[in-house]
Scaffold this active site. Structure first.
Site, PDB file in Angstrom:
ATOM      1  CG  HIS A  92      -0.334   0.243   2.516  1.00 28.45           C
ATOM      2  ND1 HIS A  92       0.227  -0.784   3.221  1.00 28.45           N
ATOM      3  CD2 HIS A  92      -0.146   1.363   3.264  1.00 28.45           C
ATOM      4  CE1 HIS A  92       0.730  -0.308   4.357  1.00 28.45           C
ATOM      5  NE2 HIS A  92       0.524   0.987   4.400  1.00 28.45           N
TER       6      HIS A  92
HETATM    7  C1  UD1 Z   1      -2.358   5.552   5.576  1.00 28.99           C
HETATM    8  C2  UD1 Z   1      -1.078   6.120   6.165  1.00 28.99           C
HETATM    9  C3  UD1 Z   1       0.035   5.087   6.084  1.00 28.99           C
HETATM   10  C4  UD1 Z   1      -0.396   3.785   6.743  1.00 28.99           C
HETATM   11  C5  UD1 Z   1      -1.705   3.317   6.151  1.00 28.99           C
HETATM   12  C6  UD1 Z   1      -2.195   2.128   6.917  1.00 28.99           C
HETATM   13  C7  UD1 Z   1      -0.744   8.548   5.861  1.00 28.99           C
HETATM   14  C8  UD1 Z   1       0.009   9.577   5.124  1.00 28.99           C
HETATM   15  N1  UD1 Z   1      -0.623   7.305   5.409  1.00 28.99           N
HETATM   16  O1  UD1 Z   1      -2.108   5.291   4.201  1.00 28.99           O
HETATM   17  O2  UD1 Z   1       1.170   5.569   6.778  1.00 28.99           O
HETATM   18  O3  UD1 Z   1       0.598   2.814   6.515  1.00 28.99           O
HETATM   19  O4  UD1 Z   1      -2.696   4.361   6.273  1.00 28.99           O
HETATM   20  O5  UD1 Z   1      -3.153   1.386   6.200  1.00 28.99           O
HETATM   21  O6  UD1 Z   1      -1.394   8.867   6.840  1.00 28.99           O
HETATM   22  N2  UD1 Z   1      -9.522   4.412   1.354  1.00 28.99           N
HETATM   23  C9  UD1 Z   1     -10.739   3.777   1.311  1.00 28.99           C
HETATM   24  N3  UD1 Z   1     -11.336   3.450   2.496  1.00 28.99           N
HETATM   25  C10 UD1 Z   1     -10.779   3.735   3.708  1.00 28.99           C
HETATM   26  C11 UD1 Z   1      -9.542   4.385   3.722  1.00 28.99           C
HETATM   27  C12 UD1 Z   1      -8.921   4.710   2.548  1.00 28.99           C
HETATM   28  O7  UD1 Z   1     -11.275   3.506   0.261  1.00 28.99           O
HETATM   29  O8  UD1 Z   1     -11.398   3.397   4.744  1.00 28.99           O
HETATM   30  C13 UD1 Z   1      -8.833   4.729   0.073  1.00 28.99           C
HETATM   31  C14 UD1 Z   1      -9.159   6.110  -0.463  1.00 28.99           C
HETATM   32  O9  UD1 Z   1      -9.183   6.024  -1.862  1.00 28.99           O
HETATM   33  C15 UD1 Z   1      -7.938   6.915  -0.036  1.00 28.99           C
HETATM   34  C16 UD1 Z   1      -6.830   5.893  -0.104  1.00 28.99           C
HETATM   35  O10 UD1 Z   1      -7.427   4.660   0.282  1.00 28.99           O
HETATM   36  O11 UD1 Z   1      -7.688   8.000  -0.863  1.00 28.99           O
HETATM   37  C17 UD1 Z   1      -5.665   6.205   0.795  1.00 28.99           C
HETATM   38  O12 UD1 Z   1      -6.069   6.402   2.162  1.00 28.99           O
HETATM   39  P1  UD1 Z   1      -5.183   7.322   3.134  1.00 28.99           P
HETATM   40  O13 UD1 Z   1      -5.708   7.254   4.515  1.00 28.99           O
HETATM   41  O14 UD1 Z   1      -5.011   8.685   2.538  1.00 28.99           O
HETATM   42  O15 UD1 Z   1      -3.759   6.682   3.061  1.00 28.99           O
HETATM   43  P2  UD1 Z   1      -3.303   5.162   3.185  1.00 28.99           P
HETATM   44  O16 UD1 Z   1      -2.696   4.743   1.901  1.00 28.99           O
HETATM   45  O17 UD1 Z   1      -4.425   4.358   3.747  1.00 28.99           O
HETATM   46  N1  UDP Z   2      -3.680  -5.939   8.901  1.00 27.98           N
HETATM   47  C1  UDP Z   2      -4.942  -6.496   9.038  1.00 27.98           C
HETATM   48  N2  UDP Z   2      -5.611  -6.895   7.908  1.00 27.98           N
HETATM   49  C2  UDP Z   2      -5.070  -6.775   6.662  1.00 27.98           C
HETATM   50  C3  UDP Z   2      -3.783  -6.207   6.530  1.00 27.98           C
HETATM   51  C4  UDP Z   2      -3.112  -5.780   7.678  1.00 27.98           C
HETATM   52  O1  UDP Z   2      -5.442  -6.637  10.149  1.00 27.98           O
HETATM   53  O2  UDP Z   2      -5.718  -7.171   5.676  1.00 27.98           O
HETATM   54  C5  UDP Z   2      -2.982  -5.474  10.120  1.00 27.98           C
HETATM   55  C6  UDP Z   2      -1.585  -6.002  10.299  1.00 27.98           C
HETATM   56  O3  UDP Z   2      -1.594  -7.240  11.003  1.00 27.98           O
HETATM   57  C7  UDP Z   2      -0.944  -4.915  11.121  1.00 27.98           C
HETATM   58  C8  UDP Z   2      -1.608  -3.650  10.620  1.00 27.98           C
HETATM   59  O4  UDP Z   2      -2.809  -4.078   9.985  1.00 27.98           O
HETATM   60  O5  UDP Z   2      -1.265  -5.085  12.502  1.00 27.98           O
HETATM   61  C9  UDP Z   2      -0.698  -2.940   9.661  1.00 27.98           C
HETATM   62  O6  UDP Z   2      -1.394  -1.927   9.044  1.00 27.98           O
HETATM   63  P1  UDP Z   2      -0.980  -1.375   7.615  1.00 27.98           P
HETATM   64  O7  UDP Z   2      -0.182  -2.382   6.875  1.00 27.98           O
HETATM   65  O8  UDP Z   2      -2.219  -0.860   7.017  1.00 27.98           O
HETATM   66  O9  UDP Z   2      -0.106  -0.086   8.007  1.00 27.98           O
HETATM   67  P2  UDP Z   2       1.421   0.168   8.393  1.00 27.98           P
HETATM   68  O10 UDP Z   2       1.808  -0.742   9.492  1.00 27.98           O
HETATM   69  O11 UDP Z   2       2.252  -0.004   7.153  1.00 27.98           O
HETATM   70  O12 UDP Z   2       1.407   1.602   8.802  1.00 27.98           O
END
Ligand code: UD1
Ligand code: UDP
Length: 302
Positions: free
Chosen positions: A205
């Site tokens: 991601h």
């Molecule tokens: C965010 C965090 C990242 C973290 C990740 C965990 C920032 C800058 N990034 O990235 O550090 O590792 O969360 O998962 O804060 N979206 C949905 N449904 C949701 C949430 C998001 O559809 O419930 C989609 C939307 O299109 C959105 C995109 O995902 O634009 C990205 O979501 P966003 O929260 O901006 O960043 P992440 O890539 O999730």
């Molecule tokens: N995780 C989860 N379901 C998924 C993918 C990840 O529960 O389908 C959990 C994973 O075990 C970990 C956390 O989500 O505890 C990590 O989140 P993510 O990878 O979104 O973010 P990051 O750690 O890179 O910020």
């Protein structure tokens, strides 16, 4: 003492769960839980309240998705009046997401003390939004709780005084250890038609991996090769799902017969899959730490 705990994104929920449990045992502490709404899908948020037994948030700010600046600003805009109303003694933020940064900025400017849990981690790559969030959050926080020695070393080298730094361990791993046995007992691999110890789990991601068309295409080539040798389970983050569609890669992935594209998994389900994988390929910070504790080989995709 009144403490406001901030959550916004999936990994925040996993980190805050043991903190809320610990705070609930202290009668003199009133804890207020604020969810910014950065993540809002049932599978990115509600499932984790359910799986981890987190009580309902006291305030839900509904900021949703946006560009880096818009999302950060929306959290600030919604949180400032709430913190003025609540006037807590301390704001607790976890991790490195935009909600972490935004809450820290608002609290610092209201002269409210900030505690950062998972402080001091650095990739030294400021093109990553998380790195900017970490550096700014740490520089404004009053209490810095670190998970590993490198966190302590990084803060010291940035001139942070030792009184602010507390090397306390890793709350994400506390959650993992609490739920590992239950996750293992569920026999998750069989639900997806794979044998324990024989399959790969993939998550992707990071914007640098998935927001770039040729880069994401190259990762799909890699997954195509891996699924020739073992079954692959790929729970797809919503950002990545959107990019696969946008770049016209979704059909190519769907054609990979030994690769299962899954919805984002609930916490216990995901840990159940992770714990019995032969190998994990991921760009997730949290998953790298979890596989280390679980003793499952992990290849970092960066
Ligand atoms: C965010 C965090 C990242 C973290 C990740 C965990 C920032 C800058 N990034 O990235 O550090 O590792 O969360 O998962 O804060 N979206 C949905 N449904 C949701 C949430 C998001 O559809 O419930 C989609 C939307 O299109 C959105 C995109 O995902 O634009 C990205 O979501 P966003 O929260 O901006 O960043 P992440 O890539 O999730
Ligand atoms: N995780 C989860 N379901 C998924 C993918 C990840 O529960 O389908 C959990 C994973 O075990 C970990 C956390 O989500 O505890 C990590 O989140 P993510 O990878 O979104 O973010 P990051 O750690 O890179 O910020």
């Amino acid at each position: 003492m009144k403490i406001v705990a901030i959550v916004g994104a999936r990994p925040n929920l996993i980190k805050v769960a043991p903190l809320l449990d610990a705070l609930a045992k202290r009668p003199h502490v009133e804890t207020v839980l604020v969810h910014t709404g950065q993540h809002y899908d049932e599978r990115m948020s509600d499932y984790f309240f359910r799986d981890l037994g987190i009580r309902e948030a006291d305030h839900y700010l509904r900021v949703g998705s946006g560009s880096q600046a818009v999302q950060t600003a929306q959290v600030m805009f919604a949180l400032e009046p709430l913190l003025i109303q609540l006037l807590p003694d301390l704001v607790v933020v976890v991790g490195d997401v935009n909600s972490t940064l935004a809450a820290t900025l608002v609290a610092a400017k209201l002269h409210i003390r900030v505690a950062h849990v998972e402080a001091g981690l650095r990739s030294f790559d400021r093109t990553m939004p998380e790195e900017v969030n970490r550096v700014v959050t740490d520089s404004l926080s009053d209490l810095l709780f670190t998970t590993e020695q490198s966190g302590v070393d990084n803060l010291r080298s940035e001139g942070v005084s030792d009184e602010k730094i507390h090397f306390v361990g890793n709350v994400m791993i506390d959650t993992l250890l609490k739920h590992r046995e239950r996750a293992l007992s569920l026999g998750l691999p069989a639900r997806f038609g794979v044998e324990p110890g024989t399959y790969a789990v993939v998550t992707l991601h990071r914007p640098s991996n998935v927001d770039d068309d040729p880069m994401l295409g190259r990762f799909i080539d890699v997954l195509a090769a891996v699924q020739d040798t073992m079954p692959v389970l790929f729970p797809v983050h919503p950002r990545t799902r959107a990019r696969l569609e946008e770049f016209g890669l979704a059909e190519r992935v769907a054609d990979l017969k030994n690769l299962q594209l899954l919805e984002p998994q609930g916490y216990v389900e995901f840990i159940g899959l992770l714990a019995q994988a032969r190998i994990v390929l991921t760009d997730s910070g949290g998953v790298q730490e979890e596989t280390t504790i679980l003793g499952v080989p992990c290849l970092t995709l960066r």
